[in-house]
Design a protein around this motif. Structure first.
Motif, short mmCIF file in Angstrom:
data_model
loop_
_atom_site.label_atom_id
_atom_site.label_comp_id
_atom_site.label_asym_id
_atom_site.label_seq_id
_atom_site.Cartn_x
_atom_site.Cartn_y
_atom_site.Cartn_z
N LEU A 1 4.22 -9.79 1.83
CA LEU A 1 5.22 -9.08 2.76
C LEU A 1 4.57 -7.75 2.98
O LEU A 1 3.50 -6.93 3.21
CB LEU A 1 6.31 -8.80 1.58
N GLY A 2 5.85 -6.92 2.70
CA GLY A 2 5.71 -5.32 4.04
C GLY A 2 5.88 -4.72 5.32
O GLY A 2 6.41 -5.68 6.19
N SER A 3 5.67 -4.31 5.83
CA SER A 3 5.93 -3.03 7.21
C SER A 3 3.93 -2.87 7.79
O SER A 3 3.21 -3.85 7.66
CB SER A 3 5.92 -2.06 7.28
N ASN A 4 3.91 -1.92 8.34
CA ASN A 4 2.96 -2.23 10.05
C ASN A 4 1.69 -1.69 8.96
O ASN A 4 0.53 -2.32 8.84
CB ASN A 4 3.08 -0.86 10.82
N ALA B 1 3.53 -20.14 -6.74
CA ALA B 1 2.57 -18.46 -5.61
C ALA B 1 2.68 -17.27 -5.81
O ALA B 1 3.46 -16.47 -6.99
CB ALA B 1 3.14 -19.04 -4.19
N PHE B 2 1.69 -16.27 -5.16
CA PHE B 2 1.57 -15.13 -5.70
C PHE B 2 2.38 -14.16 -4.69
O PHE B 2 2.07 -14.32 -3.15
CB PHE B 2 -0.06 -15.00 -5.31
N VAL B 3 3.45 -13.78 -5.27
CA VAL B 3 3.95 -13.00 -3.78
C VAL B 3 3.58 -11.45 -4.02
O VAL B 3 4.22 -10.92 -4.92
CB VAL B 3 5.53 -13.13 -4.44
N ILE B 4 2.57 -10.87 -2.93
CA ILE B 4 2.30 -9.32 -3.02
C ILE B 4 3.78 -8.31 -1.84
O ILE B 4 4.12 -9.05 -1.73
CB ILE B 4 1.12 -9.16 -2.35
N ILE B 5 4.24 -7.38 -3.33
CA ILE B 5 4.77 -6.90 -2.43
C ILE B 5 4.32 -5.07 -2.33
O ILE B 5 3.78 -4.62 -3.17
CB ILE B 5 5.85 -6.24 -3.62
N PHE C 1 7.55 -17.39 -9.01
CA PHE C 1 6.20 -17.03 -8.38
C PHE C 1 6.00 -15.57 -8.94
O PHE C 1 6.53 -15.07 -10.49
CB PHE C 1 7.22 -16.25 -6.90
N LYS C 2 5.08 -15.89 -9.00
CA LYS C 2 4.02 -14.21 -9.57
C LYS C 2 3.86 -13.43 -8.59
O LYS C 2 3.32 -12.90 -7.97
CB LYS C 2 2.68 -15.01 -9.86
N PRO C 3 4.33 -12.14 -8.96
CA PRO C 3 5.05 -10.90 -7.86
C PRO C 3 4.02 -9.91 -8.21
O PRO C 3 2.98 -10.13 -9.78
CB PRO C 3 6.34 -10.21 -8.34
N ILE C 4 3.17 -8.91 -7.55
CA ILE C 4 2.24 -8.59 -7.55
C ILE C 4 2.63 -7.30 -6.99
O ILE C 4 2.71 -7.38 -5.61
CB ILE C 4 0.80 -8.88 -7.62
N ILE C 5 3.12 -5.97 -7.56
CA ILE C 5 2.64 -4.18 -6.62
C ILE C 5 1.52 -3.98 -6.18
O ILE C 5 0.67 -4.52 -7.06
CB ILE C 5 3.32 -3.53 -6.85
N THR C 6 1.47 -3.68 -4.64
CA THR C 6 -0.12 -3.40 -4.49
C THR C 6 0.65 -2.04 -3.50
O THR C 6 2.18 -1.57 -3.03
CB THR C 6 -0.70 -3.83 -3.54
N ILE C 7 -0.37 -1.05 -3.92
CA ILE C 7 -0.31 0.33 -3.17
C ILE C 7 -1.81 0.69 -2.57
O ILE C 7 -3.38 0.23 -2.88
CB ILE C 7 -0.36 1.27 -4.12
N LEU C 8 -1.87 -0.16 -1.09
CA LEU C 8 -2.96 0.01 -0.14
C LEU C 8 -4.06 0.89 0.32
O LEU C 8 -2.97 2.51 -0.36
CB LEU C 8 -2.53 -0.87 1.10
N PRO C 9 -5.21 1.10 0.95
CA PRO C 9 -5.75 2.43 0.61
C PRO C 9 -5.34 2.97 1.82
O PRO C 9 -4.64 2.24 2.59
CB PRO C 9 -7.37 1.60 0.47
N VAL C 10 -5.52 4.02 2.09
CA VAL C 10 -6.36 4.80 3.56
C VAL C 10 -7.37 5.20 3.69
O VAL C 10 -8.16 5.94 2.55
CB VAL C 10 -4.65 5.40 3.54
N THR C 11 -7.44 6.27 5.13
CA THR C 11 -8.53 7.06 5.36
C THR C 11 -8.47 8.10 3.85
O THR C 11 -7.28 8.69 3.41
CB THR C 11 -8.70 7.13 6.14
N ASP C 12 -9.82 8.62 3.58
CA ASP C 12 -9.75 9.65 2.42
C ASP C 12 -8.99 11.38 3.89
O ASP C 12 -8.20 11.87 3.67
CB ASP C 12 -11.24 10.58 2.80
N TYR C 13 -8.59 11.08 5.08
CA TYR C 13 -8.52 12.14 5.98
C TYR C 13 -6.98 11.92 5.05
O TYR C 13 -6.77 12.74 5.11
CB TYR C 13 -8.43 11.72 7.71
N VAL D 1 0.10 -4.01 -11.35
CA VAL D 1 0.38 -2.71 -10.19
C VAL D 1 -1.03 -2.70 -9.99
O VAL D 1 -2.30 -2.11 -10.98
CB VAL D 1 1.19 -1.69 -9.97
N LEU D 2 -1.01 -2.54 -8.39
CA LEU D 2 -2.47 -2.52 -8.20
C LEU D 2 -2.66 -1.92 -6.34
O LEU D 2 -2.03 -1.55 -5.92
CB LEU D 2 -3.19 -4.31 -6.67
N ASN D 3 -2.99 -0.47 -7.61
CA ASN D 3 -3.64 0.51 -6.95
C ASN D 3 -4.93 0.89 -5.90
O ASN D 3 -5.57 1.16 -6.91
CB ASN D 3 -3.27 1.58 -8.14
#
Length: 316
Positions: free
Chosen positions: A54-57, A100-104, A234-246, A274-276
């Motif tokens: 799921l998610g936004s931009n 199913a895995f549901v990535i949030i 379902f198998k929910p997985i919370i993720t914190i996605l990466p961004v650039t070092d900047y 929770v995957l960070n």
């Protein structure tokens, strides 16, 4: 004289209708619906999905399952709140396998935004969600935003005369921002945008009562989403996605702990993993992005393969 005036009025109305029809063919209008077209005909939506996110931009640019060999769909819609994430999850539920895995994704200031203040951001949802799932549903608003947008907002005429470019950012394989100065400036602009939007000062925000209320609403929604996943096996997985070092350098460990992890933990009553990846050096190089925030095709392919390997235990 009266006939002449009536004729002018009729002519004006005809011109407005024609201009409105032309506007609805512009990129400015159609770019709003790039992310939701896949929901317009659910008879063509993939079945037996093993993984969805799921998610936004941010996750829109963060996931690409084309090279993973699994049945998966990136269901992110930008920009989007958790409330609409949940609505889309309910919509796609019949298309997911039992386990199913549901990535949030919970990214940076995600939990600060409860509801979009601009009503135009709701336009895309009128095209595929039921009225019960649309915040502040109004038939008149649907008419204004979708059927006759230019008639109700004549300022849109400028896009008939000078259209914007078609949104092709997902096709980018490199970062157009080549130098550190440009990337730092872009990171600054994101921080400035969030500071204005939420009336805070990053990275040490002094939360208003509105901030606190919005965060608590999102914690509630996230908790309900996780419980919904468990209820449907379902198998929910919370993720914190990466961004650039900047960009990640603008966020202290204290902010991440207090305003991301703490809120996730408050909602995570089902103990979902929770995957960070926020500051994971494997994914923070600017070469993997199109700016300081969103990944390019190379970056999201790399990240998606890593996540799929992890959640499916392919590394064992």
């Amino acid at each position: 004289m009266i006939i002449f005036i009536l004729a002018l009025i009729v002519l004006g109305i005809v011109i407005l209708y024609i201009a409105n029809a032309i506007y609805k063919r512009t990129n400015h209008f159609n770019n709003q619906f790039v992310d939701v077209r896949k929901y317009w005909d659910m008879t063509t939506f993939p079945n037996n999905l093993q993984v969805v996110n799921l998610g936004s931009n941010h996750p829109k640019f963060g996931f690409d399952y084309s090279e993973t060999g699994i049945r998966a769909v990136n269901c992110a819609v930008g920009p989007q709140t958790l409330e609409y994430d949940f609505a889309i999850l309910r919509k796609i539920t019949p298309y997911l396998t039992k386990d199913a895995f549901v990535i949030i994704p919970i990214c940076l200031l995600k939990l600060f935004l409860y509801r979009q203040k601009s009503r135009s951001t709701h336009a895309k949802y009128y095209t595929f969600l039921t009225k019960d799932d649309i915040v502040g549903y109004s038939k008149m608003e649907q008419i204004k935003l979708l059927k006759f947008p230019l008639i109700f907002n004549p300022r849109l005429l400028r896009y008939v005369l000078c259209d914007v470019k078609k949104d092709t950012r997902l096709e980018l394989t490199e970062n157009p921002m080549k130098d550190a100065a440009t990337l730092n400036k872009d990171a600054d602009s994101w921080i400035d945008c969030w500071n204005r939007e939420f009336d805070i000062t990053l990275p040490t925000p002094n939360l208003s009562e509105e901030n606190k209320s919005d965060i608590q609403q999102n914690i509630r929604i996230l908790r309900e989403m996780l419980e919904y996943c468990k209820m449907h096996d379902f198998k929910p997985i919370i993720t914190i996605l990466p961004v650039t070092d900047y960009l990640s350098s603008r966020f202290t460990d204290e902010f991440i702990k207090e305003h991301i992890i703490k809120y996730i933990n408050a909602a995570n009553t089902v103990k979902a993993p929770v995957l960070n990846y926020l500051k994971d050096k494997r994914f923070t190089s600017s070469e993997l992005y199109i700016n300081s925030f969103f990944m390019n095709k190379k970056g999201r392919n790399l990240l998606t393969k890593e996540m799929i390997n992890k959640i499916l235990d392919r590394n064992k």
